[in-house]
Motif scaffolding. Sequence first.
Motif, mmCIF file in Angstrom:
data_model
loop_
_atom_site.group_PDB
_atom_site.id
_atom_site.type_symbol
_atom_site.label_atom_id
_atom_site.label_comp_id
_atom_site.label_asym_id
_atom_site.label_seq_id
_atom_site.Cartn_x
_atom_site.Cartn_y
_atom_site.Cartn_z
ATOM 1 N N TYR A 270 1.178 -1.133 -0.148
ATOM 2 C CA TYR A 270 0.192 -0.697 -0.056
ATOM 3 C C TYR A 270 0.801 0.793 0.176
ATOM 4 O O TYR A 270 1.236 1.659 0.830
ATOM 5 C CB TYR A 270 -1.096 0.272 0.748
ATOM 6 C CG TYR A 270 -1.791 -0.985 1.171
ATOM 7 C CD1 TYR A 270 -1.813 -2.061 1.038
ATOM 8 C CD2 TYR A 270 -3.387 -0.535 0.887
ATOM 9 C CE1 TYR A 270 -2.709 -3.290 1.491
ATOM 10 C CE2 TYR A 270 -4.543 -1.269 1.083
ATOM 11 C CZ TYR A 270 -4.381 -2.147 1.039
ATOM 12 O OH TYR A 270 -5.398 -3.316 1.083
ATOM 13 N N CYS A 271 0.653 2.148 -1.072
ATOM 14 C CA CYS A 271 1.443 3.477 -1.001
ATOM 15 C C CYS A 271 0.289 4.527 -0.218
ATOM 16 O O CYS A 271 -0.502 4.312 -1.193
ATOM 17 C CB CYS A 271 2.027 3.352 -2.570
ATOM 18 S SG CYS A 271 3.609 2.300 -1.872
ATOM 19 N N ALA A 295 5.799 5.270 -0.543
ATOM 20 C CA ALA A 295 5.431 4.065 0.229
ATOM 21 C C ALA A 295 6.393 4.017 1.174
ATOM 22 O O ALA A 295 7.128 4.397 1.856
ATOM 23 C CB ALA A 295 7.103 3.693 -1.479
ATOM 24 N N PRO A 296 6.150 3.184 1.360
ATOM 25 C CA PRO A 296 6.058 1.525 3.052
ATOM 26 C C PRO A 296 7.652 1.490 2.416
ATOM 27 O O PRO A 296 8.304 0.750 1.793
ATOM 28 C CB PRO A 296 5.656 0.532 2.615
ATOM 29 C CG PRO A 296 5.319 0.584 1.738
ATOM 30 C CD PRO A 296 4.930 1.688 0.488
ATOM 31 N N GLU A 297 9.221 2.864 2.941
ATOM 32 C CA GLU A 297 9.907 2.035 3.176
ATOM 33 C C GLU A 297 10.931 2.673 4.409
ATOM 34 O O GLU A 297 11.969 1.637 4.734
ATOM 35 C CB GLU A 297 11.157 3.400 2.307
ATOM 36 C CG GLU A 297 10.667 3.307 0.717
ATOM 37 C CD GLU A 297 11.015 4.465 -0.168
ATOM 38 O OE1 GLU A 297 10.835 5.317 0.535
ATOM 39 O OE2 GLU A 297 10.222 4.263 -1.223
ATOM 40 N N ALA A 298 10.423 3.110 5.286
ATOM 41 C CA ALA A 298 10.942 2.940 6.304
ATOM 42 C C ALA A 298 11.405 1.586 7.525
ATOM 43 O O ALA A 298 10.215 1.222 7.050
ATOM 44 C CB ALA A 298 10.605 4.066 7.364
ATOM 45 N N ASP A 299 11.912 1.484 8.111
ATOM 46 C CA ASP A 299 10.912 -0.125 8.866
ATOM 47 C C ASP A 299 9.955 -0.074 9.689
ATOM 48 O O ASP A 299 9.459 -1.167 9.120
ATOM 49 C CB ASP A 299 12.819 0.393 10.266
ATOM 50 C CG ASP A 299 13.522 -0.620 9.858
ATOM 51 O OD1 ASP A 299 13.808 -0.607 8.628
ATOM 52 O OD2 ASP A 299 14.634 0.081 10.113
ATOM 53 N N TYR A 300 9.132 0.768 10.135
ATOM 54 C CA TYR A 300 8.507 0.768 10.599
ATOM 55 C C TYR A 300 6.927 0.936 9.677
ATOM 56 O O TYR A 300 5.901 0.166 9.695
ATOM 57 C CB TYR A 300 8.056 2.136 11.699
ATOM 58 C CG TYR A 300 8.125 3.548 10.975
ATOM 59 C CD1 TYR A 300 9.745 3.743 10.674
ATOM 60 C CD2 TYR A 300 7.946 3.945 10.324
ATOM 61 C CE1 TYR A 300 9.969 5.269 11.002
ATOM 62 C CE2 TYR A 300 7.635 5.078 10.559
ATOM 63 C CZ TYR A 300 8.696 5.731 10.469
ATOM 64 O OH TYR A 300 9.579 7.659 9.587
ATOM 65 N N ASN A 308 4.598 -3.319 4.690
ATOM 66 C CA ASN A 308 4.223 -2.519 3.150
ATOM 67 C C ASN A 308 3.344 -2.656 3.564
ATOM 68 O O ASN A 308 2.687 -1.991 2.631
ATOM 69 C CB ASN A 308 4.355 -3.898 2.650
ATOM 70 C CG ASN A 308 6.104 -4.419 1.967
ATOM 71 O OD1 ASN A 308 6.920 -3.702 2.181
ATOM 72 N ND2 ASN A 308 6.573 -5.550 1.667
ATOM 73 N N VAL A 309 2.851 -1.210 4.527
ATOM 74 C CA VAL A 309 1.700 -0.167 4.423
ATOM 75 C C VAL A 309 1.978 0.670 4.855
ATOM 76 O O VAL A 309 2.474 0.974 5.492
ATOM 77 C CB VAL A 309 0.437 -1.260 4.859
ATOM 78 C CG1 VAL A 309 -0.478 0.137 4.598
ATOM 79 C CG2 VAL A 309 0.216 -2.253 4.458
ATOM 80 N N SER A 329 1.121 2.491 10.315
ATOM 81 C CA SER A 329 2.207 2.221 9.202
ATOM 82 C C SER A 329 2.826 0.511 9.249
ATOM 83 O O SER A 329 2.305 0.513 9.994
ATOM 84 C CB SER A 329 3.877 2.664 9.166
ATOM 85 O OG SER A 329 4.150 2.500 10.616
ATOM 86 N N SER A 330 2.862 -0.301 8.451
ATOM 87 C CA SER A 330 2.155 -1.777 8.430
ATOM 88 C C SER A 330 1.322 -2.010 8.898
ATOM 89 O O SER A 330 1.315 -3.277 10.394
ATOM 90 C CB SER A 330 3.269 -2.344 9.447
ATOM 91 O OG SER A 330 4.726 -1.682 8.091
ATOM 92 N N ASP A 331 -0.421 -1.345 9.673
ATOM 93 C CA ASP A 331 -1.461 -1.837 9.749
ATOM 94 C C ASP A 331 -1.190 -2.273 11.438
ATOM 95 O O ASP A 331 -1.843 -2.912 12.170
ATOM 96 C CB ASP A 331 -1.930 -3.333 9.232
ATOM 97 C CG ASP A 331 -2.864 -2.936 7.923
ATOM 98 O OD1 ASP A 331 -3.056 -1.831 7.738
ATOM 99 O OD2 ASP A 331 -3.364 -3.355 8.206
#
Lengths: 349, 349
Positions: A270-271, A295-300, A308-309, A329-331
Amino acid sequence: MSMIRFQENPLIRPADVKPSRDDVEVVCAFNCGCASFDGGIILLLRVAERPVHGPHEVVAPILHPDDLGRGLHFLRVDRQDPAFEDIDPRVFRYQGRTYLTSISHLRLARSADGRNFRVDDAPTLFPLLRAEEFGTEDPRITRIEDSYYINYSAVSRWGVATALAETRDFKTFERRGIIFAPDNRDVTIFPERIGGRYLCHHRPMAAMFGRQDIWLAESTDLLHWGNHRFVCACRPGAWDAHKVGGGAVPIRTERGWLSIYHGADESQRYCLGALLTDLEEPDKVLGRSTQPVLAPEADYERAGFFGNVVFSCGAIAQDDGRVIVYYGSSDEHTCAAETTVDDLLAKLD
Amino acid sequence: MSMIRFQENPLIRPADVKPSRDDVEVVCAFNCGCASFDGGIILLLRVAERPVHGPHEVVAPILHPDDLGRGLHFLRVDRQDPAFEDIDPRVFRYQGRTYLTSISHLRLARSADGRNFRVDDAPTLFPLLRAEEFGTEDPRITRIEDSYYINYSAVSRWGVATALAETRDFKTFERRGIIFAPDNRDVTIFPERIGGRYLCHHRPMAAMFGRQDIWLAESTDLLHWGNHRFVCACRPGAWDAHKVGGGAVPIRTERGWLSIYHGADESQRYCLGALLTDLEEPDKVLGRSTQPVLAPEADYERAGFFGNVVFSCGAIAQDDGRVIVYYGSSDEHTCAAETTVDDLLAKLD
């Protein structure tokens, strides 16, 4: 990418949230609506809870039909049960029916600076309707005149509908019922009337042809919606190939209504993207970002309850053109990033 | 079974209907709405047309976007094309998208006795909106005061939505736009206001949990709908295990609102049933027929374009308690059967 993540991210973690009852744990505190209120920033978090359970079982917490105020019952299923079917960390199937592994309610968090939040000890909007028996999720807050209108996903065995609540003071809330029948979520109500009508973007799920497109609807009273018109679709091969849906409440700019929406690709990454629609007829798309604006790039953002959300339900547009985007982030966590209207407009095709 | 089929069945066959243009044939004339009008009976048929084509190809007729009044274009696909996927006589997939093998419009048929009909030579409501590019289908007609409100399925690449039209004389029609976003069909508008509000049963398709349930909605103006409430679901193992949906406009009785609805089982066998809901709160189910009130048993109901189907969009309730149910058979013909309110009520559990 011109969206600058807050150094304080994640702003709110599940451990920062007190469980609503002794026999559950908070697993996610994410996907918040937001509003400027009383000189500070209000977030309305989606707080997902589940009972502590062993590794060999999965549990669906469900609103108890005889105690719609706060009571839950727990459907416990052995993972070895042949009627159990694992889907992903969020969902499972049992005896042919779909269940969620957690139940969400909505809870306020308050901040003077928009960065450091204090989460209320008690739920703000706990599931109440039969159509909310699996939870209340993903709120958006639209201020129109002196009222704040909160729409959120109402989830039950019958699907994912959208409900409305209203408040003026974030102390008392009036529930206004289901405004979109299932499946329909990601509703963003525009912050002003256009041509005398309230408007929203919404995201029906058209089962027969497998579509998840963004539509426009209009209303005279915010409770009854009609004159539905198609707005935009997924783009094959792109980062938003699999699904799209509204995110933050649209922001009025000189060039059109600027929306931050979410898209997912076939891998469920998800972006966030930007969408510009016509000021008078916001079913007309004037521009759309070919690349994600976040876009999901940071660790969290890459690892967590459902990795990846990045997923936004709200943004604060400031008078100087800055935009603070709150996102899950990441649900699992609540985060924020800063950008500007000009930067978002520059991303449009 | 106390529903008596008309000896004249089928009342209308595709051969009785003049094609809307020279390059198509009428393949189905079925699923009509109905109304008492001007001393006789009006049917509004769903007329499905397709171009004549060879045995090795399949053709999707689609409303031409540059000629929304009447223009069609034909997507011709070789059945040997690896991107072609056969579904059933009504539907195919090509290059990952879903198409219909015919395009439907709505056309009037008129009768003095309700048995012998003369079909108009020209379409009454031909697809006009982009959201109708695959056709207009399955009309229901509700008379409220001096107006007849016609709701019908609007089908396009974006799914199956419901649109509304209005007439007072069945000569001029005003199109009122999309009242339910996709996927939502089988809308039956009640013939009177209750508590000052218009009501309808509708049938959203909830993709995420795979549900097709009947819901209630209310409106102040017939154009904008809200306060959605669940009414009833499919019944596992029964004749209506796979899908349910509204059929005829509800009939007021002393015991409640009597609806003739359709249900299908897992083998796609469509039957008619009876449903009784509360007069004041028609989301409350008071009774439901455990067995069909009409099942596909006659030759013309078992074989045809899509066999083993009886499907109603309208019934005429007479002052003496008789009810004439008009229905489509095998997705091809128009038929009728006679029953009474008392007989239908006696079928309820």
